[in-house]
Design a protein around this motif. Structure first.
Motif, mmCIF file in Angstrom:
data_model
loop_
_atom_site.group_PDB
_atom_site.id
_atom_site.type_symbol
_atom_site.label_atom_id
_atom_site.label_comp_id
_atom_site.label_asym_id
_atom_site.label_seq_id
_atom_site.Cartn_x
_atom_site.Cartn_y
_atom_site.Cartn_z
ATOM 1 N N VAL A 121 0.873 -1.178 0.000
ATOM 2 C CA VAL A 121 0.000 0.000 0.000
ATOM 3 C C VAL A 121 0.910 1.228 0.000
ATOM 4 O O VAL A 121 1.785 1.364 0.857
ATOM 5 C CB VAL A 121 -0.923 0.025 1.238
ATOM 6 N N ASN A 122 0.735 2.062 -1.017
ATOM 7 C CA ASN A 122 1.511 3.309 -1.118
ATOM 8 C C ASN A 122 0.574 4.468 -0.848
ATOM 9 O O ASN A 122 -0.538 4.510 -1.403
ATOM 10 C CB ASN A 122 2.033 3.494 -2.549
ATOM 11 N N GLN A 123 1.006 5.404 -0.029
ATOM 12 C CA GLN A 123 0.193 6.609 0.133
ATOM 13 C C GLN A 123 1.023 7.832 -0.267
ATOM 14 O O GLN A 123 2.121 8.054 0.238
ATOM 15 C CB GLN A 123 -0.309 6.767 1.560
ATOM 16 N N PRO B 63 10.567 5.867 -11.617
ATOM 17 C CA PRO B 63 10.256 4.896 -12.680
ATOM 18 C C PRO B 63 10.959 3.576 -12.391
ATOM 19 O O PRO B 63 12.141 3.574 -12.037
ATOM 20 C CB PRO B 63 10.836 5.534 -13.950
ATOM 21 N N HIS B 64 10.239 2.492 -12.531
ATOM 22 C CA HIS B 64 10.829 1.184 -12.256
ATOM 23 C C HIS B 64 10.045 0.089 -12.976
ATOM 24 O O HIS B 64 8.908 0.312 -13.384
ATOM 25 C CB HIS B 64 10.816 0.893 -10.747
ATOM 26 N N VAL B 65 10.675 -1.063 -13.077
ATOM 27 C CA VAL B 65 9.979 -2.284 -13.507
ATOM 28 C C VAL B 65 9.977 -3.189 -12.292
ATOM 29 O O VAL B 65 11.022 -3.350 -11.654
ATOM 30 C CB VAL B 65 10.734 -2.980 -14.662
ATOM 31 N N LEU C 68 -1.500 -5.896 -10.224
ATOM 32 C CA LEU C 68 -2.750 -5.132 -10.167
ATOM 33 C C LEU C 68 -2.523 -3.920 -9.276
ATOM 34 O O LEU C 68 -1.982 -4.055 -8.178
ATOM 35 C CB LEU C 68 -3.860 -5.974 -9.539
ATOM 36 N N SER C 69 -2.945 -2.764 -9.734
ATOM 37 C CA SER C 69 -2.839 -1.594 -8.868
ATOM 38 C C SER C 69 -4.174 -0.868 -8.798
ATOM 39 O O SER C 69 -4.681 -0.388 -9.803
ATOM 40 C CB SER C 69 -1.729 -0.670 -9.358
ATOM 41 N N LEU C 70 -4.701 -0.827 -7.600
ATOM 42 C CA LEU C 70 -6.006 -0.203 -7.367
ATOM 43 C C LEU C 70 -5.761 1.205 -6.840
ATOM 44 O O LEU C 70 -5.027 1.385 -5.869
ATOM 45 C CB LEU C 70 -6.745 -1.046 -6.325
ATOM 46 N N THR D 2 8.888 0.905 -18.013
ATOM 47 C CA THR D 2 8.925 1.309 -16.606
ATOM 48 C C THR D 2 7.625 2.054 -16.302
ATOM 49 O O THR D 2 6.990 2.594 -17.204
ATOM 50 C CB THR D 2 10.098 2.268 -16.295
ATOM 51 N N HIS D 3 7.232 2.051 -15.041
ATOM 52 C CA HIS D 3 6.112 2.893 -14.628
ATOM 53 C C HIS D 3 6.560 3.715 -13.422
ATOM 54 O O HIS D 3 7.379 3.267 -12.623
ATOM 55 C CB HIS D 3 4.848 2.074 -14.323
ATOM 56 N N GLY D 4 6.056 4.912 -13.324
ATOM 57 C CA GLY D 4 6.446 5.797 -12.228
ATOM 58 C C GLY D 4 5.507 6.978 -12.151
ATOM 59 O O GLY D 4 4.708 7.208 -13.060
ATOM 60 N N PHE E 107 -3.266 0.336 -3.820
ATOM 61 C CA PHE E 107 -3.088 -1.038 -3.346
ATOM 62 C C PHE E 107 -2.491 -1.816 -4.526
ATOM 63 O O PHE E 107 -3.178 -2.019 -5.531
ATOM 64 C CB PHE E 107 -4.430 -1.669 -2.961
ATOM 65 N N THR E 108 -1.229 -2.217 -4.413
ATOM 66 C CA THR E 108 -0.600 -2.984 -5.495
ATOM 67 C C THR E 108 -0.533 -4.446 -5.068
ATOM 68 O O THR E 108 0.124 -4.779 -4.074
ATOM 69 C CB THR E 108 0.804 -2.420 -5.810
ATOM 70 N N PHE E 109 -1.243 -5.280 -5.816
ATOM 71 C CA PHE E 109 -1.336 -6.711 -5.491
ATOM 72 C C PHE E 109 -0.440 -7.497 -6.437
ATOM 73 O O PHE E 109 -0.496 -7.301 -7.660
ATOM 74 C CB PHE E 109 -2.776 -7.204 -5.668
ATOM 75 N N THR F 146 15.827 -2.785 -10.612
ATOM 76 C CA THR F 146 15.205 -1.969 -11.637
ATOM 77 C C THR F 146 14.673 -0.638 -11.160
ATOM 78 O O THR F 146 14.017 0.049 -11.909
ATOM 79 C CB THR F 146 14.055 -2.756 -12.272
ATOM 80 N N ARG F 147 14.936 -0.277 -9.912
ATOM 81 C CA ARG F 147 14.498 1.067 -9.494
ATOM 82 C C ARG F 147 15.596 2.024 -9.920
ATOM 83 O O ARG F 147 16.753 1.835 -9.613
ATOM 84 C CB ARG F 147 14.269 1.128 -7.999
ATOM 85 N N LEU F 148 15.205 3.027 -10.666
ATOM 86 C CA LEU F 148 16.209 3.855 -11.305
ATOM 87 C C LEU F 148 16.607 5.062 -10.466
ATOM 88 O O LEU F 148 17.508 5.783 -10.803
ATOM 89 C CB LEU F 148 15.695 4.309 -12.680
HETATM 90 C C1 AKG Z 1 4.987 -0.073 -6.517
HETATM 91 O O1 AKG Z 1 4.709 -0.084 -5.303
HETATM 92 O O2 AKG Z 1 5.966 -0.707 -6.958
HETATM 93 C C2 AKG Z 1 4.171 0.690 -7.461
HETATM 94 O O3 AKG Z 1 4.509 0.706 -8.614
HETATM 95 C C3 AKG Z 1 2.973 1.448 -6.982
HETATM 96 C C4 AKG Z 1 2.102 1.888 -8.106
HETATM 97 C C5 AKG Z 1 0.932 2.767 -7.705
HETATM 98 O O4 AKG Z 1 1.056 3.590 -6.824
HETATM 99 O O5 AKG Z 1 -0.108 2.621 -8.353
#
Ligand code: AKG
Length: 347
Positions: A201-203, A212-214, A225-227, A266-268, A309-311, A341-343
């Motif tokens: 869970v990221n807040q 950005p990371h893979v 999955l990211s909610l 990558t997503h970020g 919420f990243t599952f 992969t975290r840049l």
């Molecule tokens: C991670 O925790 O690795 C994410 O990429 C979180 C993604 C998000 O906040 O939707």
């Protein structure tokens, strides 16, 4: 201003009054919001269209009549416009036609799916209430305040020092019970074919983000999955060949990352307080802010608190993804052979 517009932007201004004006300094790229600009322009007459190309320091306005355009030119040229804490001086010039470079609509990365309204407002409230951020159970959920957000883990801790999970050390806290109906729906709807066993869970407060990371190939199975709960944000997907696809994630939406979108792109989330998003248009919802026809209206959206919420499902066997097809000049592509992969620095 006319000379600069022609030289740097290829916009030629008209010597005679017309119905259309370019508003130099009045663009999204200059921190000007659609609401603020539109308000002052409407005071001069009936506005037919207001185009605000993304990242550009100018906007185009077309009035219903030439008289209104002349009024705008006479009253607004050289005037200051206050946008929050930012003050800009507007310069207006007539243009014969409004040419907003038409870009082809940008497809989502292969394997990426966004499902809007995946949870109801009631489920959203329940899920948010299930997360106790008071620091009494730090150890149970490996809660951490990172540089640009706070995180909690369930099932297994994701460790940012080695970008991996310790598969032999499950956390005392399994996934919160309130997640189960949502996850069962994910399985039923075919978004994932096995129940996830790890949750991060990221807040994020306004101004925060994630580098950005893979997600580490060897740590997790294919589908992630990211909610998104709470405020909307823009997540940027980058391909190693330089393609960039910004995707708007509304509150209560589910993002499904599989295939290339999970292994290659990558997503970020860039830490900032405003995002450029399509202006509300219920007839044509757009998820990518690059999807800019000439009539795509964009606006600035103020960020609020977003909780995601990243599952994920822990991987117990080797990842068998295909080697990445990178051209020699491309930046290094995250692959199984380069799992860290975290840049950027997280702490
Ligand atoms: C991670 O925790 O690795 C994410 O990429 C979180 C993604 C998000 O906040 O939707």
């Amino acid at each position: 201003a006319s000379h600069t517009l022609l030289k740097h932007e290829g916009i030629s201004t008209a010597p005679q009054p017309t119905k259309s004006l370019v508003v130099a300094n009045g663009g999204l790229g200059n921190g000007v919001g659609r609401e603020e600009l539109s308000t002052v322009l409407k005071e001069m007459g009936e506005v037919e269209t207001l185009l605000m190309p993304p990242q550009k320091p100018y906007a185009f306005v077309t009035y219903r009549s030439e008289e209104s355009a002349q009024r705008a030119h006479a009253h607004l040229n050289g005037q200051k416009l206050q946008c929050g804490e930012n003050s800009v001086t507007l310069y207006l010039s007539y243009v014969d036609s409004v040419t907003c470079e038409e870009k082809n609509s940008v497809p989502l990365p292969e394997g990426l799916l966004l499902v809007e309204d995946f949870v109801s407002p009631e489920e959203e409230a329940l899920l948010l209430a299930a997360i106790d951020w008071s620091s009494t159970n730090d150890d149970v959920t490996a809660q951490k305040a990172l540089k640009h957000r706070r995180v909690k883990h369930f099932g297994f801790e994701f460790r940012y020092d080695n970008n991996n999970v310790d598969k032999d050390k499950p956390l005392p806290a399994g996934l919160p019970e309130d997640c189960l109906p949502v996850l069962e729906r994910c399985v039923r709807n075919g978004h994932i074919n096995i129940m996830p066993d790890q949750l991060t869970v990221n807040q994020y407060e306004s101004g925060q983000g994630i580098p950005p990371h893979v997600d580490t190939h060897s740590a997790f199975e294919d589908t992630i999955l990211s909610l998104s709960l709470g405020a909307k944000t823009v997540m940027e997907f980058r391909h190693p060949d330089g393609r960039l696809v910004p995707v708007v994630l509304p509150g209560r939406s589910l993002l499904v990352m599989k295939g290339e979108s999970r292994y290659l792109w990558t997503h970020g989330i860039t830490p900032r307080k405003f995002d450029v998003v399509p202006a509300c248009d219920p007839e044509s919802p757009a998820h990518t802010t690059s999807d800019l026809g000439p009539n795509r209206n964009l606006t600035l959206s103020k960020r609020g608190t977003r909780t995601s919420f990243t599952f994920r499902k822990i991987r117990h066997e080797l990842c068998r993804c295909a080697p990445s097809p990178s051209p020699p000049s491309a930046p290094s592509i995250p692959s199984c052979h380069a799992d860290a992969t975290r840049l950027e620095e997280e702490y």
